[in-house]
Design an enzyme around this catalytic site. Structure first.
Site, mmCIF file in Angstrom:
data_model
loop_
_atom_site.group_PDB
_atom_site.id
_atom_site.type_symbol
_atom_site.label_atom_id
_atom_site.label_comp_id
_atom_site.label_asym_id
_atom_site.label_seq_id
_atom_site.Cartn_x
_atom_site.Cartn_y
_atom_site.Cartn_z
ATOM 1 N N HIS A 158 17.613 -0.785 9.306
ATOM 2 C CA HIS A 158 16.599 0.235 9.570
ATOM 3 C C HIS A 158 15.238 -0.309 9.134
ATOM 4 O O HIS A 158 15.123 -0.987 8.120
ATOM 5 C CB HIS A 158 16.939 1.528 8.813
ATOM 6 C CG HIS A 158 15.795 2.481 8.784
ATOM 7 N ND1 HIS A 158 15.105 2.829 9.924
ATOM 8 C CD2 HIS A 158 15.181 3.132 7.749
ATOM 9 C CE1 HIS A 158 14.136 3.663 9.596
ATOM 10 N NE2 HIS A 158 14.162 3.854 8.288
ATOM 11 N N CYS A 213 16.805 8.843 8.916
ATOM 12 C CA CYS A 213 16.737 7.444 9.375
ATOM 13 C C CYS A 213 18.121 6.857 9.656
ATOM 14 O O CYS A 213 18.241 5.843 10.334
ATOM 15 C CB CYS A 213 16.022 6.587 8.348
ATOM 16 S SG CYS A 213 14.343 7.132 8.063
ATOM 17 N N ASN A 223 7.655 2.594 10.903
ATOM 18 C CA ASN A 223 8.963 3.199 10.643
ATOM 19 C C ASN A 223 9.192 4.294 11.691
ATOM 20 O O ASN A 223 8.488 5.301 11.691
ATOM 21 C CB ASN A 223 8.977 3.775 9.229
ATOM 22 C CG ASN A 223 10.304 4.445 8.873
ATOM 23 O OD1 ASN A 223 11.148 4.682 9.734
ATOM 24 N ND2 ASN A 223 10.475 4.752 7.598
HETATM 25 O O1 UT7 Z 1 12.724 5.466 6.308
HETATM 26 C C1 UT7 Z 1 13.173 6.316 5.290
HETATM 27 C C2 UT7 Z 1 13.318 5.581 4.030
HETATM 28 N N1 UT7 Z 1 12.016 5.250 3.538
HETATM 29 C C3 UT7 Z 1 11.859 4.164 2.841
HETATM 30 O O2 UT7 Z 1 12.762 3.396 2.689
HETATM 31 C C4 UT7 Z 1 10.501 3.936 2.239
HETATM 32 C C5 UT7 Z 1 10.668 3.256 0.913
HETATM 33 N N2 UT7 Z 1 9.429 3.116 0.187
HETATM 34 C C6 UT7 Z 1 8.459 2.249 0.542
HETATM 35 O O3 UT7 Z 1 8.520 1.599 1.581
HETATM 36 C C7 UT7 Z 1 7.331 2.036 -0.429
HETATM 37 O O4 UT7 Z 1 7.609 2.714 -1.621
HETATM 38 C C8 UT7 Z 1 5.940 2.496 0.101
HETATM 39 C C9 UT7 Z 1 5.480 1.569 1.209
HETATM 40 C C10 UT7 Z 1 6.025 3.920 0.600
HETATM 41 C C11 UT7 Z 1 4.918 2.406 -1.030
HETATM 42 O O5 UT7 Z 1 4.865 1.077 -1.538
HETATM 43 P P1 UT7 Z 1 5.030 0.792 -3.092
HETATM 44 O O6 UT7 Z 1 4.858 -0.638 -3.267
HETATM 45 O O7 UT7 Z 1 6.306 1.426 -3.563
HETATM 46 O O8 UT7 Z 1 3.768 1.519 -3.673
HETATM 47 P P2 UT7 Z 1 3.735 2.714 -4.737
HETATM 48 O O9 UT7 Z 1 4.063 4.005 -4.113
HETATM 49 O O10 UT7 Z 1 4.465 2.309 -5.982
HETATM 50 O O11 UT7 Z 1 2.176 2.703 -5.072
HETATM 51 C C12 UT7 Z 1 1.553 1.571 -5.719
HETATM 52 C C13 UT7 Z 1 0.037 1.797 -5.717
HETATM 53 C C14 UT7 Z 1 -0.345 3.205 -6.188
HETATM 54 O O12 UT7 Z 1 -1.556 3.100 -6.889
HETATM 55 P P3 UT7 Z 1 -1.566 3.124 -8.504
HETATM 56 O O13 UT7 Z 1 -0.942 4.432 -8.896
HETATM 57 O O14 UT7 Z 1 -0.761 1.918 -8.910
HETATM 58 O O15 UT7 Z 1 -3.021 3.019 -8.816
HETATM 59 C C15 UT7 Z 1 -0.595 3.933 -4.910
HETATM 60 O O16 UT7 Z 1 -1.497 5.012 -5.065
HETATM 61 O O17 UT7 Z 1 -0.438 1.692 -4.372
HETATM 62 C C16 UT7 Z 1 -1.212 2.844 -4.058
HETATM 63 N N3 UT7 Z 1 -1.101 3.090 -2.642
HETATM 64 C C17 UT7 Z 1 -1.948 2.571 -1.735
HETATM 65 N N4 UT7 Z 1 -3.000 1.750 -1.881
HETATM 66 C C18 UT7 Z 1 -3.656 1.394 -0.767
HETATM 67 C C19 UT7 Z 1 -0.175 3.846 -1.972
HETATM 68 N N5 UT7 Z 1 -0.418 3.811 -0.663
HETATM 69 C C20 UT7 Z 1 -1.513 3.036 -0.488
HETATM 70 C C21 UT7 Z 1 -2.247 2.626 0.643
HETATM 71 N N6 UT7 Z 1 -3.299 1.793 0.442
HETATM 72 N N7 UT7 Z 1 -1.917 3.003 1.897
#
Ligand code: UT7
Length: 330
Positions: free
Chosen positions: A257, A116, A287
């Site tokens: 980004h 990225c 993204n």
């Molecule tokens: O471009 C390269 C660099 N990349 C980045 O900078 C990405 C950085 N990371 C992010 O943007 C975020 O971490 C994500 C958008 C990928 C994920 O968001 P988050 O708020 O960090 O969610 P998480 O991974 O901590 O997951 C929280 C909950 C989990 O459920 P439990 O374990 O709390 O029950 C996930 O399973 O959200 C769940 N979850 C979803 N729920 C509904 C993860 N994806 C989804 C989804 N829909 N699509």
């Protein structure tokens, strides 16, 4: 203030595929919702390539538009650098297909992989070539086909990514103000496995087993990358403002980004800037990795937000984990 690297943006262009995927596409078959995707990422829709499209085909169109914008002919370009993490093939370089597609001379053409942060790395590589007098007009790209590396069964990643290409033509400065006013590049390789496509490279070549294990898709430790990105962007911003000796409101536009709207908002808060001063395209394109910042730079130049003499701050964090920032006076 850092030493200015003289450089001029002669033209920019971008391309996104026609196919629009709204969040509905994922809601139909995955355990996810419009509310979750919008609240956690800021994404409403993204563009995905059709069967005949790939990274080079999008880049060729973006390159054509950049040439048109610069009122230049393909024969005037001396070097091509394509920043991509999703090349057409492991080899040859995608830049070779771009050179051929644009009908260019046998000029050097190579790919650069910094995920990225790729476009920011490409900008600094081009700045070094131009300011050293090695090449005059350089066509650089940020181009990605991420729809083909997102695991359709992984709700945590497949919703995030879009396909796009952006291009910029850089050349020697035409006045004593233009150029890179401040820059920074970095990488923390101890976090290399935070975002990884496990197979398909030479460490773990593709096999029936790797396909069965879905290792040809991207894997990301989202929460850890998120925390790292927020902290690193704050650091980059603080150092840039101190080095530039500028107040944030003297910047015409800040282009972070586009990986997550919440990361963009934390950068905006650090700068204390109103929303219109911080570029957002993640809502429309998702993204798009190396393409995201050049899409926004092109849009800013075309809609009049960015004019000659303006200063724009561009920054990002990505797989590696890599990061980069440049402050550019147009
Ligand atoms: O471009 C390269 C660099 N990349 C980045 O900078 C990405 C950085 N990371 C992010 O943007 C975020 O971490 C994500 C958008 C990928 C994920 O968001 P988050 O708020 O960090 O969610 P998480 O991974 O901590 O997951 C929280 C909950 C989990 O459920 P439990 O374990 O709390 O029950 C996930 O399973 O959200 C769940 N979850 C979803 N729920 C509904 C993860 N994806 C989804 C989804 N829909 N699509």
């Amino acid at each position: 203030m850092s030493q200015r690297i003289p450089l001029c943006v002669r033209g920019t262009g971008s391309f996104v595929p026609a196919r629009v995927l709204t969040n509905d596409h994922f809601i139909r078959y995955l355990d996810t919702s419009e509310e979750w995707i919008l609240a956690r990422t800021g994404i409403r829709e993204r563009r995905w390539v059709g069967a005949e499209e790939c990274t080079s085909t999008m880049a060729i169109e973006a390159g054509r538009r950049a040439l048109e914008d610069a009122r230049m002919r393909a024969s005037e370009i001396d070097l091509i650098i394509c920043a991509t993490a999703t090349p057409d093939h492991m080899f040859p370089p995608t830049a070779a297909y771009i050179q051929d597609g644009l009908g260019m001379r046998e000029i050097p053409a190579f790919d650069l992989e910094a995920a990225c942060s790729g476009f920011i790395y490409a900008m600094m590589a081009a700045a070094a070539f131009v300011s050293a007098g090695l090449y005059r007009n350089i066509l650089i790209f940020g181009a990605e086909t991420l729809s083909r590396v997102g695991d359709p069964q992984d709700r945590g990643t497949c919703i995030l990514f879009g396909d796009a290409a952006g291009a910029a033509i850089l050349g020697p400065a035409i006045n004593s103000e233009q150029g890179i006013l401040h820059w920074e590049l970095g990488c923390d390789g101890s976090r290399a496995d935070y975002i990884v496509m496990p197979s398909g490279g030479m460490r773990r070549p593709a096999s029936e087993e790797t396909v069965r294990q879905r290792e040809h898709y991207l894997r990301m430790r989202g929460r850890e990358v998120f925390k790292f990105a927020v902290g690193k962007m704050e650091e980059l911003i603080d150092r840039a403002l101190a080095e530039l000796g500028m107040a944030p409101d003297e910047l015409a536009l800040v282009i972070p980004h586009q990986s997550n709207l919440r990361i963009i908002q934390s950068a905006r808060e650090r700068l204390g800037l109103p929303p219109e001063k911080v570029a957002v395209n993640i809502d429309r394109y998702g993204n798009t990795s190396a393409a995201s910042v050049i899409l926004a730079l092109d849009e800013g130049r075309r809609n009049g937000t960015l004019k000659p003499g303006d200063t724009v701050l561009v920054l990002g964090v990505g797989a590696g984990l890599t990061w980069g920032l440049f402050a550019l006076r147009l």
